[in-house]
Design a protein around this motif. Structure first.
Motif, mmCIF file in Angstrom:
data_model
loop_
_atom_site.group_PDB
_atom_site.id
_atom_site.type_symbol
_atom_site.label_atom_id
_atom_site.label_comp_id
_atom_site.label_asym_id
_atom_site.label_seq_id
_atom_site.Cartn_x
_atom_site.Cartn_y
_atom_site.Cartn_z
ATOM 1 N N GLU A 128 -3.138 1.234 -9.818
ATOM 2 C CA GLU A 128 -3.568 1.803 -8.535
ATOM 3 C C GLU A 128 -4.736 1.010 -7.960
ATOM 4 O O GLU A 128 -4.762 0.693 -6.762
ATOM 5 C CB GLU A 128 -3.974 3.266 -8.729
ATOM 6 C CG GLU A 128 -4.431 3.942 -7.445
ATOM 7 C CD GLU A 128 -4.837 5.383 -7.657
ATOM 8 O OE1 GLU A 128 -5.283 6.018 -6.681
ATOM 9 O OE2 GLU A 128 -4.713 5.877 -8.798
ATOM 10 N N ALA A 129 -5.710 0.661 -8.815
ATOM 11 C CA ALA A 129 -6.876 -0.093 -8.349
ATOM 12 C C ALA A 129 -6.483 -1.506 -7.917
ATOM 13 O O ALA A 129 -6.987 -2.026 -6.910
ATOM 14 C CB ALA A 129 -7.929 -0.146 -9.450
ATOM 15 N N ASP A 185 -3.565 -2.481 -6.782
ATOM 16 C CA ASP A 185 -2.806 -2.364 -5.540
ATOM 17 C C ASP A 185 -3.750 -2.154 -4.357
ATOM 18 O O ASP A 185 -3.588 -2.763 -3.293
ATOM 19 C CB ASP A 185 -1.822 -1.202 -5.666
ATOM 20 C CG ASP A 185 -0.831 -1.151 -4.517
ATOM 21 O OD1 ASP A 185 -0.078 -2.126 -4.345
ATOM 22 O OD2 ASP A 185 -0.810 -0.138 -3.802
ATOM 23 N N ARG A 186 -4.752 -1.309 -4.556
ATOM 24 C CA ARG A 186 -5.717 -1.027 -3.487
ATOM 25 C C ARG A 186 -6.529 -2.275 -3.134
ATOM 26 O O ARG A 186 -6.756 -2.579 -1.960
ATOM 27 C CB ARG A 186 -6.630 0.114 -3.935
ATOM 28 C CG ARG A 186 -7.570 0.629 -2.868
ATOM 29 C CD ARG A 186 -8.221 1.938 -3.282
ATOM 30 N NE ARG A 186 -8.906 1.823 -4.557
ATOM 31 C CZ ARG A 186 -8.533 2.467 -5.666
ATOM 32 N NH1 ARG A 186 -7.465 3.252 -5.656
ATOM 33 N NH2 ARG A 186 -9.222 2.329 -6.780
ATOM 34 N N GLU A 187 -6.963 -3.019 -4.158
ATOM 35 C CA GLU A 187 -7.755 -4.229 -3.921
ATOM 36 C C GLU A 187 -6.916 -5.308 -3.234
ATOM 37 O O GLU A 187 -7.395 -5.990 -2.315
ATOM 38 C CB GLU A 187 -8.291 -4.753 -5.256
ATOM 39 C CG GLU A 187 -9.158 -5.988 -5.161
ATOM 40 C CD GLU A 187 -10.531 -5.723 -4.582
ATOM 41 O OE1 GLU A 187 -11.247 -6.697 -4.279
ATOM 42 O OE2 GLU A 187 -10.887 -4.527 -4.422
ATOM 43 N N SER A 203 4.514 -3.524 -5.541
ATOM 44 C CA SER A 203 3.328 -4.381 -5.490
ATOM 45 C C SER A 203 3.673 -5.779 -6.001
ATOM 46 O O SER A 203 3.922 -5.956 -7.195
ATOM 47 C CB SER A 203 2.208 -3.790 -6.354
ATOM 48 O OG SER A 203 1.880 -2.486 -5.931
ATOM 49 N N GLY A 250 0.797 -1.217 0.000
ATOM 50 C CA GLY A 250 0.000 0.000 0.000
ATOM 51 C C GLY A 250 0.828 1.263 0.000
ATOM 52 O O GLY A 250 0.395 2.308 0.485
ATOM 53 N N ARG A 300 -4.244 3.970 -13.736
ATOM 54 C CA ARG A 300 -5.447 3.763 -12.929
ATOM 55 C C ARG A 300 -5.620 2.291 -12.566
ATOM 56 O O ARG A 300 -6.024 1.958 -11.449
ATOM 57 C CB ARG A 300 -6.677 4.271 -13.687
ATOM 58 C CG ARG A 300 -6.758 5.785 -13.808
ATOM 59 C CD ARG A 300 -8.151 6.218 -14.241
ATOM 60 N NE ARG A 300 -8.525 5.653 -15.530
ATOM 61 C CZ ARG A 300 -8.315 6.267 -16.691
ATOM 62 N NH1 ARG A 300 -7.733 7.450 -16.723
ATOM 63 N NH2 ARG A 300 -8.696 5.699 -17.824
ATOM 64 N N LEU A 360 -4.349 -4.843 -1.312
ATOM 65 C CA LEU A 360 -4.104 -4.420 0.070
ATOM 66 C C LEU A 360 -5.318 -4.716 0.939
ATOM 67 O O LEU A 360 -5.191 -5.212 2.064
ATOM 68 C CB LEU A 360 -3.777 -2.924 0.101
ATOM 69 C CG LEU A 360 -3.493 -2.328 1.483
ATOM 70 C CD1 LEU A 360 -2.243 -2.953 2.085
ATOM 71 C CD2 LEU A 360 -3.337 -0.811 1.384
ATOM 72 N N ALA A 361 -6.512 -4.438 0.411
ATOM 73 C CA ALA A 361 -7.735 -4.690 1.176
ATOM 74 C C ALA A 361 -7.905 -6.179 1.469
ATOM 75 O O ALA A 361 -8.417 -6.564 2.526
ATOM 76 C CB ALA A 361 -8.945 -4.158 0.413
ATOM 77 N N PRO A 385 2.672 4.608 -1.528
ATOM 78 C CA PRO A 385 2.422 5.517 -2.644
ATOM 79 C C PRO A 385 3.497 5.344 -3.704
ATOM 80 O O PRO A 385 4.630 4.967 -3.389
ATOM 81 C CB PRO A 385 2.511 6.907 -1.989
ATOM 82 C CG PRO A 385 3.378 6.702 -0.788
ATOM 83 C CD PRO A 385 3.076 5.313 -0.303
ATOM 84 N N ARG A 436 5.307 0.906 -6.960
ATOM 85 C CA ARG A 436 4.449 0.722 -5.782
ATOM 86 C C ARG A 436 4.906 -0.450 -4.913
ATOM 87 O O ARG A 436 4.298 -0.722 -3.879
ATOM 88 C CB ARG A 436 3.003 0.481 -6.226
ATOM 89 C CG ARG A 436 2.320 1.716 -6.774
ATOM 90 C CD ARG A 436 0.889 1.417 -7.191
ATOM 91 N NE ARG A 436 0.185 2.646 -7.504
ATOM 92 C CZ ARG A 436 -0.468 3.392 -6.626
ATOM 93 N NH1 ARG A 436 -0.526 3.013 -5.359
ATOM 94 N NH2 ARG A 436 -1.057 4.504 -6.981
#
Length: 225
Positions: A194-195, A197-199, A168, A8, A191, A201-202, A10, A166
């Motif tokens: 980023e999406a 990586d966010r998913e 990732s 997660g 985009r 992480l969640a 930046p 990132r």
């Protein structure tokens, strides 16, 4: 050994020449920037869609030429304080630069008060809006370098770089899975990463095909709204 999870973090802004992703889509622009000492009228407009590398190339050029970078919105305010006999780059010149200040700056380049002037934009200069007839004529005649949307080879290298920026972790073969299914643009790649990586992480998971499928389906649904 357990799976390495997404952190997660930046993305790191790295505008070095080593981190730039080369490809056919930006080859002519890189060649034009390398020849900055011989630009006709000492001005070049670098243009192309969002995310195709204008800012990265501008920073590379500024380091090479010992130039100064300003954003177009600040041009009128900073015009008189710009150092003499030093190259200048103006970012987003098509949408935010004061037209009278831009015309004055181009005149300074033409009369050799500035050794080189780089203007970046999304649109070709002939399409920029201005009420100054002489500036309109100048923009129609200025030298240009266009950045194109990437091909598969460039997109693959870009995705690899974006994931690395990132930090990732992902499963093997993920990029090959993404390429035929993703939006075909640099901005779309940003985009998507980023999406993903966010998913990941969640879900406290590395990025796998299941996560990629959910994210891609979500992007398709948004595009249909």
């Amino acid at each position: 050994m357990g799976e390495q999870l997404a952190l997660g973090l930046p993305p790191r802004e790295d505008y070095s020449a080593e981190s730039f992703v080369d490809g056919e889509a930006n080859a002519s622009a890189r060649w034009a920037l390398a020849g900055w000492r011989a630009w006709p009228g000492r001005v070049l407009v670098l243009y192309g869609p969002a995310g195709t590398g204008k800012t990265h190339l501008t920073h590379m050029w500024a380091r090479e030429s010992s130039g100064t970078i300003i954003v177009g919105a600040d041009l009128a305010e900073k015009l008189e304080s710009l150092p003499s006999a030093k190259p200048v780059a103006v970012e987003d010149a098509d949408v935010s630069a004061d037209r009278a200040a831009l015309f004055h700056l181009m005149n300074r380049a033409q009369h050799e008060a500035i050794p080189a002037l780089l203007l970046t934009a999304r649109e070709a200069p002939a399409r920029w809006q201005t009420d100054i007839p002489d500036l309109k004529s100048r923009l129609k005649a200025v030298s240009t370098a266009e950045l194109l949307e990437p091909d598969d080879a460039l997109l693959a290298r870009l995705l690899k770089k974006l994931f690395a920026d990132r930090q990732s972790p992902m499963v093997d073969g993920l990029i090959d899975y993404l390429l035929p299914r993703m939006e075909r643009s640099v901005e779309g790649a940003r985009r998507l990463v980023e999406a993903l990586d966010r998913e990941a992480l969640a879900r406290r998971s590395l990025i796998n095909r299941g996560i990629a499928r959910r994210v891609l389906e979500g992007q398709d649904a948004i595009g249909e709204d």
